[in-house]
Motif scaffolding. Sequence first.
Motif, PDB file in Angstrom:
ATOM      1  N   THR A 178     -16.647 -18.061 -63.554  1.00  0.00           N
ATOM      2  CA  THR A 178     -16.048 -19.289 -63.050  1.00  0.00           C
ATOM      3  C   THR A 178     -14.577 -19.388 -63.450  1.00  0.00           C
ATOM      4  O   THR A 178     -13.721 -19.747 -62.632  1.00  0.00           O
ATOM      5  N   LEU A 179     -14.267 -19.059 -64.718  1.00  0.00           N
ATOM      6  CA  LEU A 179     -12.884 -19.099 -65.194  1.00  0.00           C
ATOM      7  C   LEU A 179     -12.026 -18.106 -64.427  1.00  0.00           C
ATOM      8  O   LEU A 179     -10.877 -18.412 -64.061  1.00  0.00           O
ATOM      9  N   PHE A 180     -12.570 -16.925 -64.167  1.00  0.00           N
ATOM     10  CA  PHE A 180     -11.825 -15.912 -63.405  1.00  0.00           C
ATOM     11  C   PHE A 180     -11.503 -16.419 -62.003  1.00  0.00           C
ATOM     12  O   PHE A 180     -10.383 -16.261 -61.515  1.00  0.00           O
ATOM     13  N   LEU A 181     -12.487 -17.039 -61.347  1.00  0.00           N
ATOM     14  CA  LEU A 181     -12.272 -17.576 -60.006  1.00  0.00           C
ATOM     15  C   LEU A 181     -11.223 -18.685 -60.026  1.00  0.00           C
ATOM     16  O   LEU A 181     -10.401 -18.803 -59.111  1.00  0.00           O
ATOM     17  N   TYR A 182     -11.248 -19.498 -61.084  1.00  0.00           N
ATOM     18  CA  TYR A 182     -10.283 -20.590 -61.231  1.00  0.00           C
ATOM     19  C   TYR A 182      -8.866 -20.033 -61.335  1.00  0.00           C
ATOM     20  O   TYR A 182      -7.946 -20.458 -60.620  1.00  0.00           O
ATOM     21  N   ILE A 183      -8.672 -19.064 -62.240  1.00  0.00           N
ATOM     22  CA  ILE A 183      -7.354 -18.468 -62.457  1.00  0.00           C
ATOM     23  C   ILE A 183      -6.869 -17.756 -61.193  1.00  0.00           C
ATOM     24  O   ILE A 183      -5.698 -17.863 -60.808  1.00  0.00           O
ATOM     25  N   LEU A 184      -7.780 -17.043 -60.540  1.00  0.00           N
ATOM     26  CA  LEU A 184      -7.415 -16.308 -59.328  1.00  0.00           C
ATOM     27  C   LEU A 184      -6.957 -17.257 -58.230  1.00  0.00           C
ATOM     28  O   LEU A 184      -5.956 -17.004 -57.549  1.00  0.00           O
ATOM     29  N   THR A 185      -7.671 -18.365 -58.069  1.00  0.00           N
ATOM     30  CA  THR A 185      -7.315 -19.344 -57.039  1.00  0.00           C
ATOM     31  C   THR A 185      -5.939 -19.941 -57.300  1.00  0.00           C
ATOM     32  O   THR A 185      -5.107 -20.057 -56.392  1.00  0.00           O
ATOM     33  N   VAL A 186      -5.688 -20.332 -58.552  1.00  0.00           N
ATOM     34  CA  VAL A 186      -4.397 -20.928 -58.901  1.00  0.00           C
ATOM     35  C   VAL A 186      -3.258 -19.927 -58.697  1.00  0.00           C
ATOM     36  O   VAL A 186      -2.205 -20.258 -58.125  1.00  0.00           O
ATOM     37  N   ALA A 187      -3.470 -18.689 -59.147  1.00  0.00           N
ATOM     38  CA  ALA A 187      -2.424 -17.667 -59.058  1.00  0.00           C
ATOM     39  C   ALA A 187      -2.058 -17.371 -57.608  1.00  0.00           C
ATOM     40  O   ALA A 187      -0.871 -17.231 -57.265  1.00  0.00           O
ATOM     41  N   ILE A 188      -3.073 -17.296 -56.746  1.00  0.00           N
ATOM     42  CA  ILE A 188      -2.811 -16.957 -55.339  1.00  0.00           C
ATOM     43  C   ILE A 188      -2.283 -18.154 -54.571  1.00  0.00           C
ATOM     44  O   ILE A 188      -1.220 -18.090 -53.932  1.00  0.00           O
ATOM     45  N   TRP A 189      -3.000 -19.270 -54.632  1.00  0.00           N
ATOM     46  CA  TRP A 189      -2.606 -20.415 -53.807  1.00  0.00           C
ATOM     47  C   TRP A 189      -1.375 -21.127 -54.344  1.00  0.00           C
ATOM     48  O   TRP A 189      -0.709 -21.849 -53.595  1.00  0.00           O
ATOM     49  N   GLY A 190      -1.041 -20.930 -55.608  1.00  0.00           N
ATOM     50  CA  GLY A 190       0.193 -21.512 -56.129  1.00  0.00           C
ATOM     51  C   GLY A 190       1.427 -20.832 -55.558  1.00  0.00           C
ATOM     52  O   GLY A 190       2.527 -21.397 -55.577  1.00  0.00           O
ATOM     53  N   THR A 191       1.251 -19.598 -55.050  1.00  0.00           N
ATOM     54  CA  THR A 191       2.385 -18.841 -54.496  1.00  0.00           C
ATOM     55  C   THR A 191       2.393 -18.788 -52.967  1.00  0.00           C
ATOM     56  O   THR A 191       3.413 -18.436 -52.376  1.00  0.00           O
ATOM     57  N   THR A 192       1.279 -19.139 -52.330  1.00  0.00           N
ATOM     58  CA  THR A 192       1.237 -19.048 -50.864  1.00  0.00           C
ATOM     59  C   THR A 192       2.176 -20.048 -50.192  1.00  0.00           C
ATOM     60  O   THR A 192       2.609 -19.833 -49.056  1.00  0.00           O
ATOM     61  N   TRP A 193       2.492 -21.158 -50.881  1.00  0.00           N
ATOM     62  CA  TRP A 193       3.388 -22.155 -50.274  1.00  0.00           C
ATOM     63  C   TRP A 193       4.756 -21.555 -49.998  1.00  0.00           C
ATOM     64  O   TRP A 193       5.379 -21.852 -48.974  1.00  0.00           O
ATOM     65  N   LEU A 194       5.215 -20.699 -50.906  1.00  0.00           N
ATOM     66  CA  LEU A 194       6.507 -20.048 -50.682  1.00  0.00           C
ATOM     67  C   LEU A 194       6.398 -19.029 -49.556  1.00  0.00           C
ATOM     68  O   LEU A 194       7.315 -18.893 -48.742  1.00  0.00           O
ATOM     69  N   ALA A 195       5.277 -18.323 -49.492  1.00  0.00           N
ATOM     70  CA  ALA A 195       5.072 -17.357 -48.409  1.00  0.00           C
ATOM     71  C   ALA A 195       5.086 -18.062 -47.053  1.00  0.00           C
ATOM     72  O   ALA A 195       5.593 -17.520 -46.067  1.00  0.00           O
ATOM     73  N   ILE A 196       4.530 -19.276 -47.004  1.00  0.00           N
ATOM     74  CA  ILE A 196       4.569 -20.063 -45.767  1.00  0.00           C
ATOM     75  C   ILE A 196       6.017 -20.364 -45.379  1.00  0.00           C
ATOM     76  O   ILE A 196       6.388 -20.312 -44.206  1.00  0.00           O
ATOM     77  N   TYR A 197       6.852 -20.665 -46.370  1.00  0.00           N
ATOM     78  CA  TYR A 197       8.264 -20.937 -46.115  1.00  0.00           C
ATOM     79  C   TYR A 197       8.939 -19.743 -45.436  1.00  0.00           C
ATOM     80  O   TYR A 197       9.740 -19.903 -44.508  1.00  0.00           O
ATOM     81  N   PHE A 198       8.584 -18.516 -45.854  1.00  0.00           N
ATOM     82  CA  PHE A 198       9.177 -17.317 -45.268  1.00  0.00           C
ATOM     83  C   PHE A 198       8.641 -17.024 -43.864  1.00  0.00           C
ATOM     84  O   PHE A 198       9.194 -16.181 -43.162  1.00  0.00           O
ATOM     85  N   GLN A 199       7.581 -17.724 -43.462  1.00  0.00           N
ATOM     86  CA  GLN A 199       7.045 -17.554 -42.117  1.00  0.00           C
ATOM     87  C   GLN A 199       7.808 -18.396 -41.089  1.00  0.00           C
ATOM     88  O   GLN A 199       7.677 -18.169 -39.891  1.00  0.00           O
ATOM     89  N   LEU A 200       8.567 -19.363 -41.555  1.00  0.00           N
ATOM     90  CA  LEU A 200       9.294 -20.244 -40.645  1.00  0.00           C
ATOM     91  C   LEU A 200      10.528 -19.546 -40.100  1.00  0.00           C
ATOM     92  O   LEU A 200      11.185 -18.789 -40.810  1.00  0.00           O
ATOM     93  N   GLY A 201      10.812 -19.794 -38.834  1.00  0.00           N
ATOM     94  CA  GLY A 201      11.989 -19.171 -38.237  1.00  0.00           C
ATOM     95  C   GLY A 201      11.858 -19.053 -36.740  1.00  0.00           C
ATOM     96  O   GLY A 201      11.582 -20.030 -36.046  1.00  0.00           O
ATOM     97  N   ASP A 202      12.045 -17.839 -36.234  1.00  0.00           N
ATOM     98  CA  ASP A 202      12.057 -17.620 -34.790  1.00  0.00           C
ATOM     99  C   ASP A 202      10.662 -17.628 -34.165  1.00  0.00           C
ATOM    100  O   ASP A 202      10.522 -17.886 -32.971  1.00  0.00           O
ATOM    101  N   VAL A 203       9.635 -17.311 -34.938  1.00  0.00           N
ATOM    102  CA  VAL A 203       8.278 -17.232 -34.404  1.00  0.00           C
ATOM    103  C   VAL A 203       7.664 -18.626 -34.378  1.00  0.00           C
ATOM    104  O   VAL A 203       7.768 -19.387 -35.351  1.00  0.00           O
ATOM    105  N   ASP A 204       7.020 -18.979 -33.268  1.00  0.00           N
ATOM    106  CA  ASP A 204       6.345 -20.267 -33.154  1.00  0.00           C
ATOM    107  C   ASP A 204       5.360 -20.458 -34.312  1.00  0.00           C
ATOM    108  O   ASP A 204       4.666 -19.517 -34.714  1.00  0.00           O
TER     109      ASP A 204
END
Length: 297
Positions: free
Chosen positions: A2-28
Amino acid sequence: MTLFLYILTVAIWGTTWLAIYFQLGDVDIVVSIFYRFALATLILIPLVVIIGKARLGSRQDQFYFVAQGGCLFSLNFICFYYATQFIPSGLVSVIFCLATLYNAVNSRLFFGTRVERYVWLASLFGISGLALLMSPQIHLDDSWINTLTGVGIAALGTLFFSFGNMISVRHGKVGIKPLQSNMWAMLYGTLILLAICVISGATFRLATNAEYLWSLFYLALFGSVIGFTAYLSLVIRVGPGTAAYTTVLFPVVALSLSAFFEGYQWTSASSAGLLLILTGNYLMINKGIRIKRAVAA
């Protein structure tokens, strides 16, 4: 585990917001989300088949897979991506903290789970903190409209996410594993996105710059396949309310990255607001664990 899943979720989803920012631009925006989940589906389906977890399920199961695809793998992300056009991605992650409150209330509505008083107190901390966090972004000109628009869209996306959590709880109660439900829901979510793209007349073009392609791959594999499997496994293991506590660390990770890449400026008000939000979430975590231990005893 459970702790591993918790840490993994935070580590991944805490950084996906920035990845979403890099998706913005010319592509719909909707096309970008379609590419993300189409790629994730192409990765996930062979994986589920190889490990022998692919199951058709009943007609009722398929209905819920479609609903889950709409809530977790299409409509919610359309909201999050559009919100990032109005406010920094780090602030979108802060609003995502509302998932804790949404899950508590929706668990009450759909499953009769009692909402403890500490949930409302923690929510007061969270709402007050959100107001402080938003205050530096609101000016006495037209920009405040954009800020409130971004907040509203992000809050709507979080509500869709919470509904998806409730469907995941239903899957757990009938013995459907996260990989199985993710495979079908992600496939249906991709088809929903494709339909929206076609109906809206969006142009299917793909950006070829490195930032877009790497962020697309990261969002598909880590943010979607691995992140959602880890999170929904937590939902089944500890319940939607406790699983949503992972959002306590998302703003810390996301706003730190937002300050570096997007120029987000920390102020005394925004810092105090983040502190209140973290305090409210800590209250929910601490009280929630104590209550679960008391019940178990």
